[in-house]
Design an enzyme around this catalytic site. Structure first.
Site, PDB file in Angstrom:
ATOM      1  N   HIS A   1       0.834  -1.202   0.000  1.00 10.35           N
ATOM      2  CA  HIS A   1       0.000   0.000   0.000  1.00 10.35           C
ATOM      3  C   HIS A   1       0.874   1.260   0.000  1.00 10.35           C
ATOM      4  O   HIS A   1       2.029   1.241   0.449  1.00 10.35           O
ATOM      5  CB  HIS A   1      -0.953  -0.016   1.190  1.00 10.35           C
ATOM      6  CG  HIS A   1      -2.019  -1.067   1.061  1.00 10.35           C
ATOM      7  ND1 HIS A   1      -3.111  -1.133   1.885  1.00 10.35           N
ATOM      8  CD2 HIS A   1      -2.159  -2.080   0.154  1.00 10.35           C
ATOM      9  CE1 HIS A   1      -3.886  -2.149   1.504  1.00 10.35           C
ATOM     10  NE2 HIS A   1      -3.316  -2.745   0.462  1.00 10.35           N
TER      11      HIS A   1
ATOM     12  N   GLU B   1       0.824   3.955   1.734  1.00  8.95           N
ATOM     13  CA  GLU B   1       1.276   4.434   3.051  1.00  8.95           C
ATOM     14  C   GLU B   1       2.491   3.643   3.505  1.00  8.95           C
ATOM     15  O   GLU B   1       3.457   4.200   4.039  1.00  8.95           O
ATOM     16  CB  GLU B   1       0.138   4.284   4.079  1.00  8.95           C
ATOM     17  CG  GLU B   1      -1.117   5.092   3.765  1.00  8.95           C
ATOM     18  CD  GLU B   1      -2.120   4.380   2.859  1.00  8.95           C
ATOM     19  OE1 GLU B   1      -1.711   3.554   2.022  1.00  8.95           O
ATOM     20  OE2 GLU B   1      -3.316   4.678   2.984  1.00  8.95           O
TER      21      GLU B   1
ATOM     22  N   CYS C   1      -6.420   2.067   5.086  1.00 11.35           N
ATOM     23  CA  CYS C   1      -7.058   0.838   5.555  1.00 11.35           C
ATOM     24  C   CYS C   1      -6.527   0.477   6.953  1.00 11.35           C
ATOM     25  O   CYS C   1      -5.605   1.123   7.464  1.00 11.35           O
ATOM     26  CB  CYS C   1      -6.800  -0.293   4.561  1.00 11.35           C
ATOM     27  SG  CYS C   1      -5.114  -0.918   4.626  1.00 11.35           S
TER      28      CYS C   1
ATOM     29  N   CYS D   1      -2.760  -0.196   7.083  1.00  4.98           N
ATOM     30  CA  CYS D   1      -1.968   1.037   7.012  1.00  4.98           C
ATOM     31  C   CYS D   1      -2.118   1.833   8.304  1.00  4.98           C
ATOM     32  O   CYS D   1      -1.158   2.474   8.749  1.00  4.98           O
ATOM     33  CB  CYS D   1      -2.378   1.867   5.803  1.00  4.98           C
ATOM     34  SG  CYS D   1      -1.884   1.092   4.266  1.00  4.98           S
TER      35      CYS D   1
HETATM   36  O1  LIG Z   1      -4.855   2.013   2.558  1.00  2.00           O
HETATM   37  C1  LIG Z   1      -4.791   1.654   1.355  1.00  2.00           C
HETATM   38  C2  LIG Z   1      -5.759   0.859   0.780  1.00  2.00           C
HETATM   39  C3  LIG Z   1      -5.575   0.394  -0.496  1.00  2.00           C
HETATM   40  N1  LIG Z   1      -4.463   0.719  -1.194  1.00  2.00           N
HETATM   41  C4  LIG Z   1      -4.274   0.180  -2.539  1.00  2.00           C
HETATM   42  C5  LIG Z   1      -4.183  -1.321  -2.619  1.00  2.00           C
HETATM   43  C6  LIG Z   1      -4.714  -1.630  -3.988  1.00  2.00           C
HETATM   44  O2  LIG Z   1      -3.620  -1.546  -4.920  1.00  2.00           O
HETATM   45  C7  LIG Z   1      -5.702  -0.507  -4.240  1.00  2.00           C
HETATM   46  C8  LIG Z   1      -7.139  -0.922  -3.968  1.00  2.00           C
HETATM   47  O3  LIG Z   1      -7.617  -1.561  -5.095  1.00  2.00           O
HETATM   48  P1  LIG Z   1      -9.202  -1.757  -5.352  1.00  2.00           P
HETATM   49  O4  LIG Z   1      -9.250  -2.315  -6.738  1.00  2.00           O
HETATM   50  O5  LIG Z   1      -9.856  -0.410  -5.251  1.00  2.00           O
HETATM   51  O6  LIG Z   1      -9.697  -2.700  -4.303  1.00  2.00           O
HETATM   52  O7  LIG Z   1      -5.388   0.530  -3.332  1.00  2.00           O
HETATM   53  C9  LIG Z   1      -3.513   1.551  -0.647  1.00  2.00           C
HETATM   54  O8  LIG Z   1      -2.490   1.860  -1.289  1.00  2.00           O
HETATM   55  N2  LIG Z   1      -3.704   2.014   0.618  1.00  2.00           N
HETATM   56 ZN   LIG Z   2      -3.633   0.158   3.410  1.00  3.19          ZN
END
Ligand SMILES: O=c1ccn([C@H]2C[C@H](O)[C@@H](COP(=O)(O)O)O2)c(=O)[nH]1
Ligand SMILES: [Zn+2]
Length: 191
Positions: A98, A100, A124, A127
Site C-alpha cells: 500500500h 502508506e 485501511c 496502514c
Molecule cells: O490504505 C490503502 C488501501 C488500499 N491501497 C491500494 C491497494 C490496492 O492496490 C488498491 C485498492 O484496489 P481496489 O481495486 O480499489 O480494491 O489501493 C492503498 O495503497 N492504501
Molecule cells: Zn492500506
C-alpha cells in the site's frame, strides 16, 4: 488587482494576462501542495483500478517520504496478478504494498514520528497500524469512499484509540494542471 505599468506606461503581463510585477496570489498553499505530491506519486502506480499516493511531511513542512501502491521490490509486476476478483491468490490483494507502507519505508530521515501523512484514500486498517507504529500523528485524506467497510471501521477505531488525528483535506484549488510546455513561454522584453 490592476497590472503594474512599466516605465513606458505599458502593462507587464504574460500571454495569459498575468501580472508580472506583483507577487502571485494563486500559488499552491502547503496542504494542497503535499496532497498534489501524493496524487502525482499515485500516477506511478500500475494498479488498473485504484492508484493511491502518500506523502509524509515533517513539522518544518519538509517532505520526508513518498510512496504509491505497487508490488514489492524485486517482485516483477508482470509476474503478479492485478486482478480484483477470483481466487484470492490470483488477485493483487495478497501481494501489493500500500502507498502508506511504501511512503513510510521510503523515508529519508531516521524517524517519521510526529509527522503528517497526506493520502488520496483514507488508510485501511493495515496502514492504520503502520501509521500508528511509525509515530505519524495526523492523517489528511481526500476520499473516504469505503468508509462503511469493516476494515475502515477498524482503521478509525485504531486511529482513535492511538490518538492519531485525521481530517479530510478540502483543496483550495480543485484542479492543478502541469503544462510542461509553459517553461518555454517567453515574457515581454524588459524595458
Ligand atoms: O490504505 C490503502 C488501501 C488500499 N491501497 C491500494 C491497494 C490496492 O492496490 C488498491 C485498492 O484496489 P481496489 O481495486 O480499489 O480494491 O489501493 C492503498 O495503497 N492504501
Ligand atoms: Zn492500506
Amino acid at each position: 488587482m490592476a497590472n503594474a505599468n512599466n516605465s513606458n506606461g505599458q502593462e507587464q503581463t504574460n500571454g495569459n494576462n498575468k501580472d508580472l510585477n506583483t507577487k502571485r496570489e494563486d500559488y499552491l498553499e502547503w496542504k494542497d501542495y503535499f496532497m498534489s505530491v501524493a496524487f502525482l506519486s499515485a500516477q506511478r502506480s500500475k494498479d488498473p483500478s485504484t492508484q493511491v499516493g502518500a506523502c509524509i511531511v515533517n513539522d518544518e513542512n519538509k517532505i520526508v517520504g513518498i510512496g504509491y501502491n505497487g508490488m514489492p521490490n524485486g517482485c516483477h509486476d508482470d509476474e503478479l496478478p492485478w486482478s480484483r476478483t477470483g481466487d484470492w491468490l490470483d488477485t493483487k490483494y495478497p501481494y501489493v504494498c500500500h502507498a502508506e507502507m511504501n511512503a513510510i519505508m521510503n523515508k529519508n530521515c531516521s524517524s517519521v514520528s510526529g509527522c503528517r501523512i497526506f493520502v488520496a484514500l483514507f488508510p485501511c486498517n493495515e496502514c492504520a497500524k503502520l501509521i500508528i507504529q511509525s509515530g505519524i500523528k495526523e492523517v489528511f485524506y481526500m476520499s473516504d469512499k469505503h468508509k462503511d467497510r469493516d476494515y475502515m471501521i477498524a482503521s478509525r477505531k485504531l486511529l482513535d484509540l492511538a490518538g492519531v488525528k485525521y481530517q479530510q483535506h478540502i483543496p483550495k484549488q480543485r484542479k492543478i494542471v502541469i503544462d510542461f510546455d509553459s517553461i518555454n513561454e517567453r515574457h515581454p522584453k524588459k524595458p
